[in-house]
Design an enzyme around this catalytic site. Structure first.
Site, short mmCIF file in Angstrom:
data_model
loop_
_atom_site.label_atom_id
_atom_site.label_comp_id
_atom_site.label_asym_id
_atom_site.label_seq_id
_atom_site.Cartn_x
_atom_site.Cartn_y
_atom_site.Cartn_z
N LYS A 138 31.46 8.31 15.11
CA LYS A 138 30.18 8.92 14.43
C LYS A 138 28.97 8.48 14.93
O LYS A 138 27.70 9.26 15.04
CB LYS A 138 30.42 9.02 13.01
CG LYS A 138 31.65 9.82 12.48
CD LYS A 138 31.21 11.41 12.67
CE LYS A 138 32.27 11.98 12.37
NZ LYS A 138 32.34 13.54 12.77
N LYS A 147 41.87 16.26 22.79
CA LYS A 147 42.24 16.49 21.40
C LYS A 147 41.42 17.97 21.10
O LYS A 147 40.35 18.45 21.39
CB LYS A 147 41.52 15.65 20.43
CG LYS A 147 42.04 16.00 18.91
CD LYS A 147 41.26 14.96 17.98
CE LYS A 147 41.07 15.46 16.65
NZ LYS A 147 40.09 14.51 15.85
N LYS A 189 37.40 21.23 16.40
CA LYS A 189 36.22 22.03 15.99
C LYS A 189 35.08 21.73 16.85
O LYS A 189 34.13 22.45 17.01
CB LYS A 189 35.95 22.06 14.58
CG LYS A 189 37.04 22.94 13.76
CD LYS A 189 36.98 22.40 12.32
CE LYS A 189 37.55 21.16 11.79
NZ LYS A 189 38.08 21.09 10.48
P1 TYM Z 1 40.15 16.91 9.60
O1 TYM Z 1 39.54 17.96 8.59
O2 TYM Z 1 39.47 16.51 10.65
O3 TYM Z 1 41.64 17.35 10.08
C1 TYM Z 1 42.55 17.94 8.97
C2 TYM Z 1 43.91 17.12 9.42
O4 TYM Z 1 44.08 17.85 10.77
C3 TYM Z 1 44.62 16.82 11.40
N1 TYM Z 1 44.13 17.21 12.80
C4 TYM Z 1 45.05 17.17 13.91
N2 TYM Z 1 46.28 16.71 14.21
C5 TYM Z 1 46.73 16.76 15.50
N3 TYM Z 1 46.30 17.08 16.29
C6 TYM Z 1 44.84 17.62 16.51
N4 TYM Z 1 44.19 17.96 17.43
C7 TYM Z 1 44.11 17.37 15.25
N5 TYM Z 1 42.79 17.78 14.78
C8 TYM Z 1 42.97 17.41 13.34
C9 TYM Z 1 44.02 15.56 10.96
O5 TYM Z 1 44.55 14.26 11.49
C10 TYM Z 1 43.84 15.93 9.41
O6 TYM Z 1 45.19 15.30 9.06
N6 TYM Z 1 39.57 12.72 6.95
C11 TYM Z 1 40.40 13.80 6.76
C12 TYM Z 1 40.39 14.65 5.79
C13 TYM Z 1 40.57 13.99 4.59
C14 TYM Z 1 42.07 13.48 4.21
C15 TYM Z 1 41.96 12.64 2.84
C16 TYM Z 1 43.27 13.61 4.87
C17 TYM Z 1 40.03 13.32 3.45
N7 TYM Z 1 40.48 12.78 2.53
C18 TYM Z 1 43.13 12.27 2.32
C19 TYM Z 1 44.29 13.02 4.35
C20 TYM Z 1 44.23 12.48 2.87
C21 TYM Z 1 39.73 14.49 8.12
O7 TYM Z 1 38.65 14.51 8.41
O8 TYM Z 1 40.64 15.54 8.59
#
Ligand code: TYM
Length: 331
Positions: free
Chosen positions: A111, A194, A197
Site C-alpha cells: 500500500k 493476480k 479489481k
Molecule cells: P478482498 O476484498 O481483497 O478480497 C476478498 C476475498 O477474496 C480473495 N481474493 C482472491 N482469492 C484468490 N485469488 C484472487 N485473485 C483473489 N482476489 C481476492 C481474498 O483473499 C479474500 O479472501 N482483508 C480482506 C477482507 C477482510 C477479511 C476480514 C477477510 C476484512 N476482514 C476477516 C477474512 C476475515 C480483503 O481485503 O479481501
C-alpha cells in the site's frame, strides 16, 4: 461444528478471484457449520471513498453474496459497520499489536507503494481490524485467498498474545482455509498475476459481467507465440490461462487443451473461446440472480436486518466476556 468467517471489502463488483478464494462451496458449508459472511466496509475507508460510492458498493456486495447462494437464514450475512462491537475489540487488540510487526506486513508495504500520498494509520492497523473481525465471533476457520495468509498469521499472534497476557484460553487460533482445498491465487487475464479489481483494465471477470463482456476480456488475454517443444514447461501467462480453465471447465476440457499444448498443436484462440464459454455457463445463474435481487429492496433490507441482529448477538457476548477478562468492572 466449526465457526467459519469470511469477509470481502466493498470496492466494486465481485470477481472470480473473490469467488474461488473466499466463497466456493460455501453453499454446502453453510449447512454444516456456523458461518459468518460480512462486508468489510470499515476496511474500505482506507482509500477514502465518497459516501455515495461507499453505500453503492456495500449494497452491490450484499446483492452478490445473496446471488452467489448465501442463505441469510442459515448463515449470518452482515455489514461490518452494523456491528460497532468490532471497534472495541479493534481498540483492545491495538494495545497489544506492535508497530514493528505491522510495518513488516507485506500488504502494508504494498500500500505504501501504491498510495504514497495516503499512508494512514488505518492502513497500518488493517491487520488488527481484520483480527477483530475474526475474533469477535471466535471463528476457527477463515476462507480466504492466498494473499490473506499473512493476515491470518498475525491474527493467531494477537489471539495467543491476548490469551497469554490474561492467562486465559479464550480466543481460538483461526486457520486460513479454502473449504477443504489449498489456498488459491486466481490469476488475472492481462498477465499481471493476480485477478483483482485494481490490477488494470480487462484483468478481472466479474460475476455480473454480461457474456459479450466475458468473451471480449478472455479473447484479449495475454498469451505467447506457442510451444515449440513437446512437453515444455508452460510460461506464467500460459499457466494462468490453464489455471482459470481448471476452475471453470470440466477435467476433460482441461486435459484436452493440456494434451494439445504438450504436443505443440494448441491454438490459443480455440482455448480462449472454450474458456469464455465455460465462464459464461459458470456465472450465468449468478448473473440472473444479481439482476433479480438487485431490484428487490425489501429482500435486501430484510437480509441485512437479520444478519445485523445475529452478528450483534454473537459480538456483544464476546465483548462482554473480553471486558470482564481485561478487568473492566461496573461500580
Ligand atoms: P478482498 O476484498 O481483497 O478480497 C476478498 C476475498 O477474496 C480473495 N481474493 C482472491 N482469492 C484468490 N485469488 C484472487 N485473485 C483473489 N482476489 C481476492 C481474498 O483473499 C479474500 O479472501 N482483508 C480482506 C477482507 C477482510 C477479511 C476480514 C477477510 C476484512 N476482514 C476477516 C477474512 C476475515 C480483503 O481485503 O479481501
Amino acid at each position: 461444528m466449526e465457526t467459519v468467517l469470511s469477509g470481502i471489502r466493498p470496492t466494486g463488483n465481485l470477481h472470480l478471484g473473490n469467488y474461488f478464494g473466499a466463497l466456493s462451496n460455501f453453499v454446502e458449508m453453510q449447512n454444516e457449520h456456523n458461518c459468518y459472511f460480512f462486508i468489510a466496509d470499515y476496511h474500505s475507508l482506507t482509500t477514502h471513498p465518497t459516501p455515495k460510492d461507499l453505500h453503492g458498493n456495500v449494497r452491490q456486495v450484499l446483492v452478490e453474496y445473496l446471488a452467489a447462494g448465501l442463505d441469510p437464514e442459515k448463515s449470518t450475512l452482515y455489514v461490518q459497520s452494523d456491528v460497532p462491537e468490532v471497534n472495541e475489540l479493534y481498540l483492545f487488540l491495538n494495545m497489544n499489536a506492535y508497530i514493528g510487526e505491522l510495518e513488516r506486513c507485506t500488504s502494508f508495504k504494498d500500500k505504501i507503494r501504491q498510495q504514497p500520498q495516503n499512508v494512514n494509520a488505518g492502513l497500518m492497523t488493517y491487520p488488527t481490524l481484520m483480527a477483530a473481525d475474526i475474533l469477535i465471533h471466535r471463528a476457527t476457520k477463515v476462507p480466504v485467498g492466498k494473499d490473506q495468509e499473512q493476515h491470518l498469521e498475525l491474527t493467531r499472534q494477537f489471539s495467543n498474545r491476548f490469551n497469554r497476557m490474561y492467562s486465559v484460553d479464550y480466543f481460538p487460533e483461526p486457520q486460513a482455509f479454502n473449504f477443504g482445498k489449498e489456498l488459491v491465487k486466481i490469476p488475472g487475464l492481462n498477465g499481471s498475476g493476480k485477478m483483482g479489481k485494481s490490477e488494470g483494465e480487462g484483468n478481472a471477470i466479474f460475476l455480473a459481467d454480461e457474456p459479450e463482456v466475458i468473451r471480449k476480456k478472455v479473447m484479449k488475454a495475454v498469451t505467447d507465440s506457442g510451444p515449440t517443444q513437446h512437453n515444455q514447461e508452460k510460461p506464467e501467462v500460459i499457466q494462468n490461462i490453464f489455471q482459470l480453465m481448471k476452475v471453470v471447465s470440466t477435467p476433460d476440457t482441461y486435459n484436452y487443451f493440456d494434451e494439445r499444448y504438450n504436443s505443440c498443436s494448441i491454438r490459443y484462440g480455440d482455448m480462449k473461446k472454450q474458456l469464455a464459454e465455460d465462464m459464461i455457463v459458470f456465472t450465468e445463474p449468478m448473473r440472473e440472480r444479481i439482476k433479480a435481487i438487485s431490484a428487490d429492496e425489501v429482500y435486501i433490507a430484510n437480509a441485512a436486518r437479520i444478519g445485523r441482529e445475529k452478528a450483534r448477538e454473537s459480538a456483544s457476548k464476546t465483548i462482554r466476556e473480553v471486558r470482564e477478562i481485561i478487568g473492566f468492572r461496573n461500580f
